[in-house]
Motif scaffolding. Structure first.
Motif, short mmCIF file in Angstrom:
data_model
loop_
_atom_site.label_atom_id
_atom_site.label_comp_id
_atom_site.label_asym_id
_atom_site.label_seq_id
_atom_site.Cartn_x
_atom_site.Cartn_y
_atom_site.Cartn_z
N THR A 117 -27.26 56.09 -38.16
CA THR A 117 -28.19 57.11 -37.69
C THR A 117 -29.63 56.63 -37.82
O THR A 117 -30.44 56.80 -36.90
N LEU A 118 -29.97 56.01 -38.94
CA LEU A 118 -31.33 55.51 -39.12
C LEU A 118 -31.63 54.38 -38.14
O LEU A 118 -32.74 54.28 -37.61
N LYS A 119 -30.63 53.54 -37.85
CA LYS A 119 -30.82 52.52 -36.82
C LYS A 119 -31.13 53.17 -35.48
O LYS A 119 -32.00 52.71 -34.74
N SER A 120 -30.42 54.23 -35.15
CA SER A 120 -30.64 54.90 -33.88
C SER A 120 -32.02 55.55 -33.82
O SER A 120 -32.55 55.80 -32.74
N MET A 121 -32.61 55.81 -34.99
CA MET A 121 -33.95 56.39 -35.05
C MET A 121 -35.04 55.33 -35.02
O MET A 121 -36.22 55.65 -35.11
N GLY A 122 -34.65 54.07 -34.95
CA GLY A 122 -35.62 53.01 -34.84
C GLY A 122 -35.96 52.30 -36.13
O GLY A 122 -36.86 51.44 -36.15
N VAL A 123 -35.27 52.61 -37.22
CA VAL A 123 -35.50 51.88 -38.47
C VAL A 123 -34.92 50.48 -38.30
O VAL A 123 -33.75 50.33 -37.93
N PRO A 124 -35.69 49.43 -38.54
CA PRO A 124 -35.20 48.06 -38.32
C PRO A 124 -33.95 47.75 -39.15
O PRO A 124 -33.86 48.12 -40.32
N ASP A 125 -33.03 47.04 -38.52
CA ASP A 125 -31.78 46.69 -39.19
C ASP A 125 -32.03 45.87 -40.44
O ASP A 125 -31.33 46.01 -41.45
N ASP A 126 -33.05 44.99 -40.40
CA ASP A 126 -33.28 44.12 -41.55
C ASP A 126 -33.86 44.86 -42.75
O ASP A 126 -34.00 44.28 -43.83
N GLN A 127 -34.18 46.15 -42.58
CA GLN A 127 -34.65 46.95 -43.71
C GLN A 127 -33.54 47.78 -44.33
O GLN A 127 -33.74 48.42 -45.37
N LEU A 128 -32.37 47.78 -43.71
CA LEU A 128 -31.26 48.62 -44.17
C LEU A 128 -30.11 47.76 -44.67
O LEU A 128 -29.73 46.78 -44.03
N ARG A 129 -29.53 48.14 -45.80
CA ARG A 129 -28.37 47.43 -46.33
C ARG A 129 -27.35 48.45 -46.85
O ARG A 129 -27.67 49.28 -47.71
N ILE A 130 -26.15 48.40 -46.31
CA ILE A 130 -25.04 49.14 -46.91
C ILE A 130 -24.65 48.35 -48.15
O ILE A 130 -24.33 47.17 -48.06
N THR A 131 -24.69 49.00 -49.31
CA THR A 131 -24.60 48.27 -50.57
C THR A 131 -23.42 48.75 -51.42
O THR A 131 -23.30 49.93 -51.74
N TYR A 132 -22.57 47.79 -51.77
CA TYR A 132 -21.43 48.04 -52.65
C TYR A 132 -21.91 47.90 -54.09
O TYR A 132 -22.51 46.89 -54.45
N VAL A 133 -21.66 48.92 -54.88
CA VAL A 133 -22.11 48.92 -56.27
C VAL A 133 -20.97 49.37 -57.18
O VAL A 133 -19.95 49.89 -56.71
N LYS A 134 -21.18 49.20 -58.46
CA LYS A 134 -20.31 49.82 -59.45
C LYS A 134 -21.07 51.00 -60.04
O LYS A 134 -22.19 50.85 -60.53
N ALA A 135 -20.48 52.20 -59.94
CA ALA A 135 -21.07 53.39 -60.55
C ALA A 135 -20.67 53.39 -62.02
O ALA A 135 -19.52 53.68 -62.36
N LEU A 136 -21.60 53.02 -62.88
CA LEU A 136 -21.27 52.76 -64.28
C LEU A 136 -20.80 54.01 -65.02
O LEU A 136 -19.87 53.95 -65.83
N GLU A 137 -21.42 55.15 -64.75
CA GLU A 137 -21.03 56.36 -65.46
C GLU A 137 -19.64 56.84 -65.04
O GLU A 137 -18.92 57.47 -65.81
N LEU A 138 -19.28 56.55 -63.78
CA LEU A 138 -17.96 56.94 -63.28
C LEU A 138 -16.94 55.83 -63.48
O LEU A 138 -15.74 56.06 -63.31
N ASN A 139 -17.44 54.62 -63.77
CA ASN A 139 -16.59 53.44 -63.95
C ASN A 139 -15.70 53.21 -62.73
O ASN A 139 -14.49 53.03 -62.82
N GLN A 140 -16.35 53.21 -61.55
CA GLN A 140 -15.60 52.98 -60.33
C GLN A 140 -16.50 52.39 -59.25
O GLN A 140 -17.73 52.44 -59.34
N ALA A 141 -15.86 51.81 -58.24
CA ALA A 141 -16.60 51.25 -57.11
C ALA A 141 -17.24 52.38 -56.32
O ALA A 141 -16.72 53.50 -56.24
N HIS A 142 -18.39 52.07 -55.73
CA HIS A 142 -19.15 53.08 -55.00
C HIS A 142 -19.95 52.37 -53.92
O HIS A 142 -20.13 51.15 -53.95
N MET A 143 -20.42 53.11 -52.92
CA MET A 143 -21.23 52.53 -51.86
C MET A 143 -22.42 53.43 -51.57
O MET A 143 -22.29 54.66 -51.55
#
Length: 218
Positions: A117-143
Motif C-alpha cells: 500500500t505504501l508503495k502504491s502511495m509513492g513511498v520509494p521501494d528502497d525506503q521500505l523493508r519487510i523485516t523478519y524479527v524475533k519478538a523477544l517477549e513472546l519468544n517467537q518469530a514475527h514480521m
C-alpha cells in the motif's frame, strides 16, 4: 463468510488486483471484484476494500510520516488469526485483498499489505523493508515493516502488535534477523548491519505469492 479456512478457489479469484497495486502509483478496484467480495464476505468486507482504495487518494500528497501512520492504523484494525486457523496452511502469505476481505491475517499478511500500500502511495521501494524479527517477549518469530528515510537511518517500525510507530532503537523487544523488499534481501543480525545477501527471490514464500499472481492472470 465467517472467519475460518478460505478455500483455494476463493483465494485465487482475489489475486489479480495485487499485481495492479504493485505496478502503478494508484489502484482501482473493479466493480466485479467488489461485487464478488460483497457476495462472499458481506457488505462490511466491501466497505473495507473501498476504504483501502480511497486511502491512497486521500493521502496522495501527505508527508511520508502521515502515510505511514494512516496505513499502519488502517491495517491494524484487522484481527490477528494464525495461518492454520485462517487459511488451512502452516505458513501462507496473503494478499491485501485477502486480508481485508476476511478481516484477518497474521504478521506477514499485515506487513506485506502495509508495504504494498505504501508503495502504491509513492513511498520509494528502497525506503521500505519487510523485516523478519524475533519478538523477544513472546519468544517467537514475527514480521514488521521498517521505513528507512536514509539507508543508514534508525528505521521506523510499523507493527501489528502495537499501534504506535517507534524507531527501531526504541523496540528492544524485537531482534532483527533479515529484511527484504522488491529490490533485495539483507541480513540484519547483530554485526551484519544491513548486509546485502542477495535477492528477495531467495524467499520461497515471496516467490509463491508472486507465482500465484502470475497464474491468476493467465
Amino acid at each position: 463468510m465467517a472467519a475460518g479456512v478460505m478455500q483455494p478457489a476463493r483465494r485465487a479469484s482475489l489475486l489479480p488486483i495485487l499485481l495492479l497495486v504493485t505496478t502503478v502509483a494508484a489502484f482501482e478496484l473493479g466493480g466485479k471484484l467488489l461485487d464478488y467480495v460483497q457476495d462472499e464476505f458481506g457488505t462490511e468486507a466491501r466497505a473495507r476494500l473501498e476504504t483501502w482504495q480511497n486511502l491512497q487518494k486521500m493521502a496522495a500528497s501527505a508527508p511520508i510520516e502521515r502515510k505511514l501512520s494512516l496505513v499502519n492504523s488502517f491495517f491494524n484494525r484487522a484481527r490477528f488469526i494464525n495461518d492454520i486457523k485462517h487459511w488451512g496452511e502452516e505458513d501462507y502469505w496473503a494478499t491485501p485483498v485477502e486480508l481485508l476481505a476476511t478481516n484477518g491475517g497474521d504478521c506477514e499478511d499485515f506487513s506485506i499489505a502495509k508495504y504494498l500500500t505504501l508503495k502504491s502511495m509513492g513511498v520509494p521501494d528502497d525506503q521500505l523493508r519487510i523485516t523478519y524479527v524475533k519478538a523477544l517477549e513472546l519468544n517467537q518469530a514475527h514480521m514488521v515493516l521498517a521505513w528507512y528515510p536514509t539507508p543508514d537511518a534508525d528505521p521506523l517500525i510499523l507493527d501489528n502488535l502495537i499501534n504506535e510507530i517507534r524507531p527501531a532503537s526504541q523496540r528492544p523487544d524485537l531482534e532483527p534477523v533479515y529484511s527484504f523488499n522488491g529490490e533485495g534481501l539483507w541480513s540484519n543480525r547483530a554485526g551484519d548491519r544491513n548486509r546485502r545477501i542477495g535477492e528477495a527471490a531467495k524467499l520461497q514464500r515471496w516467490n509463491d505469492l508472486n507465482s500465484r499472481l502470475l497464474e491468476s492472470l493467465r
